[in-house]
Design a protein around this motif. Structure first.
Motif, short mmCIF file in Angstrom:
data_model
loop_
_atom_site.label_atom_id
_atom_site.label_comp_id
_atom_site.label_asym_id
_atom_site.label_seq_id
_atom_site.Cartn_x
_atom_site.Cartn_y
_atom_site.Cartn_z
N PRO A 186 10.83 31.59 4.64
CA PRO A 186 10.84 30.40 5.63
C PRO A 186 12.14 29.77 5.95
O PRO A 186 12.45 29.31 7.15
CB PRO A 186 9.53 29.62 5.23
CG PRO A 186 9.35 29.71 3.86
CD PRO A 186 9.91 30.95 3.47
N CYS A 187 12.82 29.92 4.81
CA CYS A 187 14.34 29.07 4.90
C CYS A 187 15.28 29.99 5.77
O CYS A 187 16.28 29.36 6.36
CB CYS A 187 14.68 29.22 3.61
SG CYS A 187 14.62 30.51 2.59
N CYS A 188 14.82 31.49 5.96
CA CYS A 188 16.02 32.23 6.72
C CYS A 188 15.64 33.02 7.71
O CYS A 188 16.14 33.81 8.50
CB CYS A 188 16.70 33.06 5.54
SG CYS A 188 17.40 32.39 4.22
N TYR A 189 13.95 33.03 7.69
CA TYR A 189 13.61 34.22 8.87
C TYR A 189 13.10 33.38 10.19
O TYR A 189 12.13 33.11 10.50
CB TYR A 189 12.26 34.59 8.44
CG TYR A 189 11.69 35.84 8.98
CD1 TYR A 189 12.39 36.69 9.71
CD2 TYR A 189 10.42 36.19 8.87
CE1 TYR A 189 12.14 37.69 10.37
CE2 TYR A 189 9.85 37.35 9.45
CZ TYR A 189 10.74 38.15 10.37
OH TYR A 189 10.31 39.20 11.07
N LEU A 245 10.27 34.01 -3.63
CA LEU A 245 11.58 34.37 -3.54
C LEU A 245 12.16 34.91 -2.48
O LEU A 245 11.30 35.86 -1.72
CB LEU A 245 11.78 35.58 -4.72
CG LEU A 245 11.30 34.99 -6.13
CD1 LEU A 245 11.34 36.29 -7.02
CD2 LEU A 245 12.44 33.97 -6.69
N CYS A 246 13.10 34.40 -1.78
CA CYS A 246 13.72 34.90 -0.49
C CYS A 246 14.86 35.84 -0.76
O CYS A 246 15.67 35.60 -1.49
CB CYS A 246 14.36 33.69 0.40
SG CYS A 246 15.19 33.87 1.77
N THR A 247 14.72 37.05 0.19
CA THR A 247 15.72 38.04 -0.15
C THR A 247 17.08 37.66 0.23
O THR A 247 17.96 38.24 -0.43
CB THR A 247 15.06 39.35 0.56
OG1 THR A 247 14.62 38.96 1.91
CG2 THR A 247 14.03 40.04 0.00
N ILE A 248 17.02 36.65 1.01
CA ILE A 248 18.44 36.19 1.63
C ILE A 248 18.89 35.28 0.65
O ILE A 248 20.03 35.37 0.08
CB ILE A 248 18.47 35.83 2.99
CG1 ILE A 248 18.10 37.00 3.90
CG2 ILE A 248 19.82 35.13 3.38
CD1 ILE A 248 17.98 36.51 5.41
N ARG A 249 18.17 34.32 0.25
CA ARG A 249 18.86 33.60 -0.82
C ARG A 249 19.21 34.11 -2.17
O ARG A 249 19.96 33.88 -2.98
CB ARG A 249 17.68 32.45 -1.19
CG ARG A 249 17.72 31.35 -0.06
CD ARG A 249 17.17 29.88 -0.45
NE ARG A 249 17.36 28.98 0.26
CZ ARG A 249 16.53 27.96 0.42
NH1 ARG A 249 15.97 27.35 -0.67
NH2 ARG A 249 16.64 26.88 1.37
N HIS A 250 18.31 35.37 -2.44
CA HIS A 250 18.61 35.86 -3.68
C HIS A 250 19.14 37.31 -3.41
O HIS A 250 18.66 38.27 -3.93
CB HIS A 250 17.25 36.04 -4.49
CG HIS A 250 16.69 34.64 -5.04
ND1 HIS A 250 17.09 34.30 -6.26
CD2 HIS A 250 15.80 33.87 -4.47
CE1 HIS A 250 16.42 33.06 -6.63
NE2 HIS A 250 15.82 32.86 -5.39
ZN LIG Z 1 15.89 32.14 2.68
#
Ligand SMILES: [Zn+2]
Length: 278
Positions: A186-189, A245-250
């Motif tokens: 939800p941080c990136c999508y 776990l976010c695929t963009i953050r990680h």
């Molecule tokens: Zn993210």
């Protein structure tokens, strides 16, 4: 083997440079094996580096096969006999049984979820931002995997997977354990009005999974949308495992289609694996 915790629920194990994640609360590993692969420890290069598992993203097929072999040895799941589907962002659930089991592994045709109560058969889904969902019914010893991007979520692929397990094995939602793997967070999508409209037309709780980010744009919590969908059917919060776990953050650990792929596909896919032990 090196082991460390990742986020609240995942355990990261590394062997020979290959790192895989698992969710200890999902099941006793003696009865059910499961794993999420990462991009670490493989032989693919450039945007595919390094443990790309997909043969459909224009990576060198020889390297992909080598990656699958490396992962197979590290994860100990006999991944040479993998059973998978041709993922199309739809809602078709494929049941694997003795009759359609491809000898030596292979594709079961188009679909976005696989369920089985066959023992010793490793199931695989490939993702890069979409949500991989693990299902385990300890009462009837059945398991499943579903692949949910926003389209799959709107077409209820997670709910249909649970329903199909009910029809095939007698699985009851309140007894099922579910783990939500890494996906775009939800941080990136960020999504536009089309996606927002589709969700609000279909789900009464849609307001809970969107946060306005700019005029005409929202951040979508894909994992929470699938959690709501499954809990609406009777899945218990206590039986739900969220990797968070976010695929963009990680992006160091996972492939992200949104963050990495340009006009030409130049990123890989990581895998979700589940197998009932024989
Ligand atoms: Zn993210």
């Amino acid at each position: 083997m090196k082991t460390k915790k990742l986020g609240a629920e995942a355990l990261q194990q590394e062997q020979g440079g290959i790192a895989v994640l698992s969710f200890p609360r999902l099941a006793d590993p003696k009865v059910l094996r499961h794993a999420v692969s990462t991009r670490l420890g493989g032989v693919s290069r450039g945007g595919y580096q390094s443990l790309n598992l997909s043969l459909k993203v224009r990576d060198d097929p020889g390297r992909v096969q080598e990656n699958r072999g490396l992962l197979s040895r590290a994860a100990g799941m006999g991944l040479d006999a993998l059973v998978y589907v041709d993922q199309v962002h739809g809602d078709r659930v494929v049941k694997l049984d003795a009759a359609n089991r491809p000898p030596g592994g292979g594709c079961l045709g188009e679909g976005d979820a696989i369920i089985t109560n066959e023992k010793g058969v490793p199931l695989m889904l490939l993702v890069a931002d979409c949500l991989p969902i693990f299902f385990y019914d300890p009462t009837h010893q059945a398991a499943g995997l579903a692949h949910a991007g926003w389209r799959g979520t709107v077409s209820h692929v997670a709910a249909k997977t649970l329903l199909a397990m009910g029809e095939a094995y007698g699985t009851r939602p309140e007894e099922t354990k579910v783990a939500l793997g890494p996906c775009i967070g939800p941080c990136c999508y960020e999504v536009g009005v089309e996606v927002y409209r589709e969700f609000t037309e279909v789900f009464p709780w849609a307001g809970e999974v969107f946060r306005r980010s700019s005029p005409g744009h929202w951040k979508l919590d894909l994992a929470q949308a699938n959690a709501c969908q499954l809990m609406e059917m009777g899945l218990k919060e206590g039986n739900l495992i969220r990797s968070g776990l976010c695929t963009i953050r990680h992006n160091d650990l996972f492939y992200s289609h949104r963050a990495e792929a340009g006009e030409e596909e130049k990123t890989g896919r990581f895998g979700a694996f589940i197998m009932l032990n024989s």
